[in-house]
Write a protein that holds these residues in place. Structure first.
Motif, PDB file in Angstrom:
ATOM      1  N   THR A 151      -9.034  23.952  -5.105  1.00  0.00           N
ATOM      2  CA  THR A 151      -8.785  23.872  -3.666  1.00  0.00           C
ATOM      3  C   THR A 151      -9.966  23.254  -2.937  1.00  0.00           C
ATOM      4  OG1 THR A 151      -7.363  25.821  -3.790  1.00  0.00           O
ATOM      5  CG2 THR A 151      -8.198  25.205  -1.616  1.00  0.00           C
ATOM      6  N   ALA A 152     -11.173  23.733  -3.250  1.00  0.00           N
ATOM      7  CA  ALA A 152     -12.371  23.191  -2.597  1.00  0.00           C
ATOM      8  C   ALA A 152     -12.540  21.712  -2.918  1.00  0.00           C
ATOM      9  CB  ALA A 152     -13.603  23.977  -3.041  1.00  0.00           C
ATOM     10  N   ALA A 153     -12.262  21.333  -4.157  1.00  0.00           N
ATOM     11  CA  ALA A 153     -12.393  19.927  -4.551  1.00  0.00           C
ATOM     12  C   ALA A 153     -11.465  19.041  -3.724  1.00  0.00           C
ATOM     13  CB  ALA A 153     -12.089  19.776  -6.038  1.00  0.00           C
ATOM     14  N   ALA A 154     -10.224  19.488  -3.536  1.00  0.00           N
ATOM     15  CA  ALA A 154      -9.261  18.702  -2.759  1.00  0.00           C
ATOM     16  C   ALA A 154      -9.651  18.638  -1.285  1.00  0.00           C
ATOM     17  CB  ALA A 154      -7.870  19.306  -2.909  1.00  0.00           C
ATOM     18  N   GLU A 155     -10.200  19.727  -0.767  1.00  0.00           N
ATOM     19  CA  GLU A 155     -10.525  19.778   0.656  1.00  0.00           C
ATOM     20  C   GLU A 155     -11.728  18.906   1.031  1.00  0.00           C
ATOM     21  OE1 GLU A 155      -8.912  24.287   1.758  1.00  0.00           O
ATOM     22  OE2 GLU A 155     -11.052  23.968   1.374  1.00  0.00           O
ATOM     23  N   TYR A 156     -12.677  18.731   0.101  1.00  0.00           N
ATOM     24  CA  TYR A 156     -13.949  18.106   0.478  1.00  0.00           C
ATOM     25  C   TYR A 156     -14.295  16.833  -0.282  1.00  0.00           C
ATOM     26  CZ  TYR A 156     -14.522  22.337   3.155  1.00  0.00           C
ATOM     27  OH  TYR A 156     -14.329  23.340   4.052  1.00  0.00           O
ATOM     28  N   ALA A 157     -13.365  16.307  -1.062  1.00  0.00           N
ATOM     29  CA  ALA A 157     -13.651  15.064  -1.788  1.00  0.00           C
ATOM     30  C   ALA A 157     -14.002  13.928  -0.836  1.00  0.00           C
ATOM     31  CB  ALA A 157     -12.462  14.679  -2.669  1.00  0.00           C
ATOM     32  N   LYS A 158     -13.257  13.784   0.254  1.00  0.00           N
ATOM     33  CA  LYS A 158     -13.511  12.686   1.192  1.00  0.00           C
ATOM     34  C   LYS A 158     -14.809  12.872   1.976  1.00  0.00           C
ATOM     35  CE  LYS A 158      -8.715  11.213   1.665  1.00  0.00           C
ATOM     36  NZ  LYS A 158      -7.542  11.076   2.559  1.00  0.00           N
ATOM     37  N   ASP A 159     -15.380  14.061   1.909  1.00  0.00           N
ATOM     38  CA  ASP A 159     -16.673  14.303   2.547  1.00  0.00           C
ATOM     39  C   ASP A 159     -17.838  14.038   1.594  1.00  0.00           C
ATOM     40  OD1 ASP A 159     -15.842  15.384   5.192  1.00  0.00           O
ATOM     41  OD2 ASP A 159     -14.872  16.897   3.942  1.00  0.00           O
ATOM     42  N   GLY A 160     -17.518  13.607   0.375  1.00  0.00           N
ATOM     43  CA  GLY A 160     -18.579  13.319  -0.576  1.00  0.00           C
ATOM     44  C   GLY A 160     -19.125  14.547  -1.272  1.00  0.00           C
TER      45      GLY A 160
END
Length: 270
Positions: A188-197
């Motif tokens: 879940t965390a990976a999906a939420e913050y991938a675009k934030d680098g």
């Protein structure tokens, strides 16, 4: 956007022993400044004494938000940022079948192993979101402008799950529940913050030669003692903590910029 011209910073919970200690030592060998966090501050200080780079030891109870927030604050006050984190703190608990397991034991293990990872992510990610993205090696990715390491990364986090997060293990339902939860939180965390680098992954070791395993073996019911028998593994031995540490540091490195939301099974062929 900046190029990383200072030592990167790694935060390790559970850094006072076992896989956490081995990971802090390996990060230091790779040139990271280290924040070694553990509920046992003295053991964290002992790990700190093994490091070849600057570091601090921090006492933390990962089940308490105020303690986790204070740990992240201490890291930033000392080093200015957190580039990588290994959320390795956890516990094994007692061993019984579900009908015989005390409810409070389930709550305790979930609080440390699952909620603890969630709280660490909460405050680590909040800090990483405030950081400028770092390009660690611009020349390497100059011809690949879409590669996230060229675009810049704010941070990379690895969570400690377990083989018990992949299969059910008898007499161990609270621990299994907590480690399965870690994988759900990780994805879940990976999906939420991938675009934030920010990348978030997990490791899933089998039996590893650590003090926690030594303590656990004393409590194992006869029916599950085979789980830590070296002869059960194709290599004829269990893992060394340094072998898990290598995997953690690899997942935090530039070697896998497209890797997020994954779990790395490290079970010696099981």
């Amino acid at each position: 956007m900046a190029t990383n011209t200072q030592k990167p910073v790694a935060l390790v919970t559970g850094g006072g022993s076992g896989i956490g200690r081995a990971t802090a030592v390996r990060f230091a060998e790779l040139g990271y400044s280290c924040v070694v966090a553990d509920i046992d501050e003295q053991s964290a200080k002992e790990t700190l004494g093994m490091l070849q780079t600057p570091g601090i030891a921090v006492q933390v109870d990962v089940s308490k938000a105020t303690s986790v927030e204070a740990m992240v604050t201490a890291a930033v006050q000392r080093f200015g940022r957190i580039d990588c984190a290994f959320n390795g703190a956890g516990t094994d608990g007692s061993y019984a079948k579900i009908a015989d397991h005390p409810e409070e034991e389930f709550d305790r293990i979930m609080s440390l192993n699952a909620k603890g990872v969630w709280l660490c992510l909460k405050y680590e990610i909040a800090q990483m979101l405030q950081q400028e993205p770092v390009v660690s090696d611009p020349a390497r990715w100059a011809d690949k402008p879409d590669v996230c390491r060229f675009c810049g990364m704010r941070g990379s986090i690895v969570n400690a799950s377990s083989i018990a997060g992949l299969v059910g293990l008898e007499y161990n339902s609270p621990y299994c529940a907590s480690k399965w939860a870690v994988l759900g939180i990780t994805e879940t965390a990976a999906a939420e913050y991938a675009k934030d680098g920010i990348r978030v992954n997990a490791v899933c070791p089998a039996a590893t030669d650590t003090p926690m395993l030594d303590r656990a073996k004393e409590k194992f019911p006869p029916a599950i003692r085979v789980q830590a028998d070296p002869e059960r593994f194709p290599f004829g031995r269990i893992a060394a903590p340094e072998e898990i540490a290598e995997a953690v540091c690899w997942l935090c490195s530039d070697a896998c910029p497209f890797t997020t939301g994954e779990h790395l099974k490290i079970t010696g062929g099981l």
